[in-house]
Design a protein around this motif. Structure first.
Motif, PDB file in Angstrom:
ATOM      1  N   ASN A 341      39.589  44.411  42.039  1.00 42.13           N
ATOM      2  CA  ASN A 341      38.568  44.060  41.053  1.00 42.13           C
ATOM      3  C   ASN A 341      39.090  44.283  39.632  1.00 42.13           C
ATOM      4  OD1 ASN A 341      36.886  45.316  43.589  1.00 42.13           O
ATOM      5  ND2 ASN A 341      35.961  43.481  42.725  1.00 42.13           N
ATOM      6  N   GLY A 362      30.923  39.668  35.932  1.00 38.99           N
ATOM      7  CA  GLY A 362      31.786  39.950  37.087  1.00 38.99           C
ATOM      8  C   GLY A 362      33.254  40.049  36.723  1.00 38.99           C
ATOM      9  N   SER A 363      33.573  40.125  35.424  1.00 39.59           N
ATOM     10  CA  SER A 363      34.990  40.132  35.049  1.00 39.59           C
ATOM     11  C   SER A 363      35.586  41.541  35.068  1.00 39.59           C
ATOM     12  CB  SER A 363      35.165  39.505  33.659  1.00 39.59           C
ATOM     13  OG  SER A 363      34.396  40.213  32.720  1.00 39.59           O
ATOM     14  N   GLY A 364      34.745  42.584  35.270  1.00 34.02           N
ATOM     15  CA  GLY A 364      35.285  43.944  35.427  1.00 34.02           C
ATOM     16  C   GLY A 364      34.965  44.888  34.278  1.00 34.02           C
ATOM     17  N   LYS A 365      34.021  44.515  33.417  1.00 33.78           N
ATOM     18  CA  LYS A 365      33.711  45.363  32.245  1.00 33.78           C
ATOM     19  C   LYS A 365      33.114  46.703  32.684  1.00 33.78           C
ATOM     20  CE  LYS A 365      31.005  42.166  30.480  1.00 33.78           C
ATOM     21  NZ  LYS A 365      31.090  41.100  31.506  1.00 33.78           N
ATOM     22  N   THR A 366      32.086  46.625  33.535  1.00 25.43           N
ATOM     23  CA  THR A 366      31.457  47.855  33.999  1.00 25.43           C
ATOM     24  C   THR A 366      32.438  48.680  34.841  1.00 25.43           C
ATOM     25  OG1 THR A 366      29.302  46.793  33.947  1.00 25.43           O
ATOM     26  CG2 THR A 366      29.482  48.769  35.302  1.00 25.43           C
ATOM     27  N   THR A 367      33.290  47.973  35.564  1.00 28.36           N
ATOM     28  CA  THR A 367      34.266  48.673  36.406  1.00 28.36           C
ATOM     29  C   THR A 367      35.169  49.567  35.547  1.00 28.36           C
ATOM     30  OG1 THR A 367      34.183  46.785  37.884  1.00 28.36           O
ATOM     31  CG2 THR A 367      35.991  48.328  38.222  1.00 28.36           C
ATOM     32  N   GLN A 407      24.369  49.885  32.297  1.00 25.52           N
ATOM     33  CA  GLN A 407      23.859  48.528  32.163  1.00 25.52           C
ATOM     34  C   GLN A 407      22.390  48.418  32.593  1.00 25.52           C
ATOM     35  OE1 GLN A 407      26.474  45.768  33.998  1.00 25.52           O
ATOM     36  NE2 GLN A 407      25.693  44.061  32.799  1.00 25.52           N
TER      37      GLN A 407
END
Ligand SMILES: Nc1ncnc2c1ncn2[C@@H]1O[C@H](COP(=O)(O)OP(=O)(O)OP(=O)(O)O)[C@@H](O)[C@H]1O
Ligand SMILES: [Mg+2]
Length: 565
Positions: A341, A362-367, A407
């Motif tokens: 991810n 879904g690009s991985g910011k929160t990740t 978020q």
């Protein structure tokens, strides 16, 4: 099961007392038919009124002991099972709070909820019933048989012969039903999940006119639960009739044998009474097995959570750059251990600097934030905070550095003050300073009671923008070293958002800031901006650099701010 039973230990005294009282009550119950048969066979033929009254008195005494003993024991067992269920629920809840994010992902939230609610209930029922019937039924069974032997050995042997058949039937049925109850609990999890989704998403469902669709979806999971439950109950429901049938066949044999072997009516009467007692004891035992199979299935679900190891390993690892507040060095990560991810994410952020992260959903910011706060461990590379690998910092020490708005963050049904303070013992001055910076002061002043204004559940009595401002105030209130705002100014108008950014830069100049946003205007002034695309950094630099070098960033900026920008 061992772990669950250990919860009874603190109430050992009460448990022992309950068992002893239950024992005495059951023994007293057993004596009654024996005395009765003695009256019928030995005293009535003599017409000895005084002796009959005396024996009647003895019967009354035993009846009272049986009644009192049983009531007291039932009360004690209710107390013990209630107290231990409370303890299990408390420990399970605590454990749930400490679980690592990955563990919550794998057990799933609905399943945790049903383990806390219905599974603890079934364990409670198991302990309460077993304490009540678990002593009473075997005593009545063994005692009943013993008294039968005292009355008439040959008849008793006939009765004894059927007992193993009953035992075998119960054993076979129970063995089949335990896995079935496991399935029932799993279907229960599904129902809780659907219910939870429907209740929280009720507005979406109404807006999209999907009430019928959701009702059908709920009906499906409810039907599934009903049918698995029905299958399990159908198997278990065989126990009672089967036990009764086998014992009644035995009874027929006893009566036939009695007609040839024993002439005394008192013996036959006593025998029939003991037979009913033995029958009821057998039914009681089979009921215990029903409750045990369900309770054991629940206990193992609870124990599997209690057994999880939630400790976050803290190990000595090489240090990073001491001058950086945050550093990602070639980080990769996967939630499911299969596809990545995040991959090859590297950046450095100095103290007091701000980082903006922008990119498609879904690009991985929160990740990135999840890894920064060590909610998950990286699969490759390393994350450093203040020059230390996050895996080498104890969780409390690490997380106290952060002031974060997630978020989809939550507010409690409590006062505005309690929501901002969150039990950190902050002074009103500190709270107002944070509120002012979060652009929340004005609207809090307008609320009845100001900081004492009570929020409804999920802050239903505030607007979206007001909620976000309170959340930001909560994040800022303890003067954190690193401020993280994950898409948390999306509900603010442009002017308020700009004021917030200016206040953050002014009031929290020494804190590092990580700002995830969909709007270019929210990250435009950051010292460093990451453009995320499918888990990778597709652009890195300041706003001006990215406008020059990153086509994706330029495209976002143009659509949002016009080409002139
Ligand atoms: N707990 C999780 N378990 C499994 N996969 C997850 C989990 N959280 C996120 N993902 C996946 O990881 C990827 C990145 O998710 P992430 O939440 O970081 O996106 P995001 O950039 O924050 O998106 P958004 O702008 O919508 O918030 C997505 O493909 C998502 O499906
Ligand atoms: Mg996100």
């Amino acid at each position: 099961m061992k772990k669950t039973l250990a919860y009874i230990r603190p109430y050992g005294g009460k448990t022992a007392l309950a068992l002893v009282t239950k024992f005495l009550g059951s023994v007293a119950e057993l004596v009654l038919p024996y005395v009765l048969s003695h009256i019928i066979d030995d005293l009535i033929p003599l017409k000895d009124a005084a002796a009959i009254y005396a024996m009647g008195g003895i019967m009354l005494f035993f009846a009272l002991v049986a009644l009192g003993g049983n009531i007291w024991a039932n009360r004690l067992s209710a107390q013990v099972s209630g107290a231990m269920t409370h303890d299990i629920r408390y420990d399970l809840f605590r454990k749930t709070c400490y679980l690592k994010c990955g563990q919550v992902d794998s057990v799933t939230m609905p399943s945790l909820i049903s383990r806390l609610t219905s599974d603890t209930y079934y364990v409670n029922r198991m302990v309460a019933r077993t304490m009540r019937m678990g002593v009473r039924a075997p005593i009545l069974l063994l005692g009943g048989l013993l008294f039968c032997f005292l009355l008439d050995v040959k008849l008793a042997l006939v009765l004894l012969a059927v007992v193993p058949f009953v035992g075998a039937a119960i054993f076979m049925i129970t063995r089949k039903s335990v896995p079935m109850y496991m399935k029932v609990q799993k279907s229960g999890d599904n129902m809780v999940r659907t219910m939870q989704e429907d209740i929280t998403g009720i507005r979406v469902i109404k807006t999209l006119s999907k009430t019928e669709y959701e009702s059908q979806r709920f009906a499906d999971v409810a039907n599934n639960l009903a049918s698995t439950e029905f299958k399990a109950q159908r198997t278990m429901s065989l126990t009672n009739p089967l036990t009764t049938l086998i014992l009644n066949l035995g009874l027929v044999c006893v009566i036939i044998a009695g007609a040839f072997l024993s002439g005394e009516p008192g013996v036959i009467t006593g025998f029939l009474t003991y037979f009913t007692i033995v029958l009821n004891a057998m039914l009681g035992i089979s009921n215990i097995f029903v409750i045990l199979s369900r309770g054991m299935a629940s206990a193992s679900r609870i124990e599997s959570v209690l057994d999880l190891d939630e400790t976050e390993l803290v190990e000595e690892l090489p240090a990073g750059d001491e001058n950086c507040a945050v550093e990602f060095r070639d980080v990769s990560f996967s939630y499911n251990g299969k596809e990545d991810n995040l991959s090859a994410v590297s950046f450095r952020l100095g103290r007091g600097q701000s980082l903006g992260i922008i990119g498609a959903t879904g690009s991985g910011k929160t990740t990135i934030i999840n890894l920064l706060m060590r909610f998950y461990d990286v699969s490759g590379g390393a994350v450093y905070v203040d020059g230390r690998d996050v895996r080498s910092v104890p969780a409390d020490e690490l997380r106290v550095k952060f002031g974060v708005v997630f978020q989809s963050d939550f507010l409690m049904a409590a006062s505005v003050r309690e929501n901002i303070d969150y039990d950190r013992g902050l002074s009103d001055d500190e709270i107002w300073r944070a509120a002012e910076c979060a652009q929340a002061k004005e609207f809090i002043d307008g609320l009845e009671g100001g900081l004492d204004y009570d929020l409804a559940q999920k802050a239903g009595n505030l607007s979206g923008g007001q909620k976000q401002r309170l959340l930001i105030a909560r994040a800022l209130a303890a003067n954190p070293e690193i401020i993280v705002l994950d898409d948390s100014s999306s509900a603010l108008d442009y002017a308020t958002d700009a004021k917030l950014r200016a206040a953050l830069a002014r009031e929290y100049a020494s804190s590092a800031k990580v700002i995830v946003a969909q709007r270019v205007s929210s990250v435009k002034n950051c010292d460093l901006i990451l453009v995320m695309d499918d888990g990778k950094i597709s652009g890195k630099g300041t706003h001006e650099e990215l406008i020059e070098s990153c086509a994706e960033y330029r495209a976002i900026a143009e659509t949002q701010m016009g080409v002139a920008e």
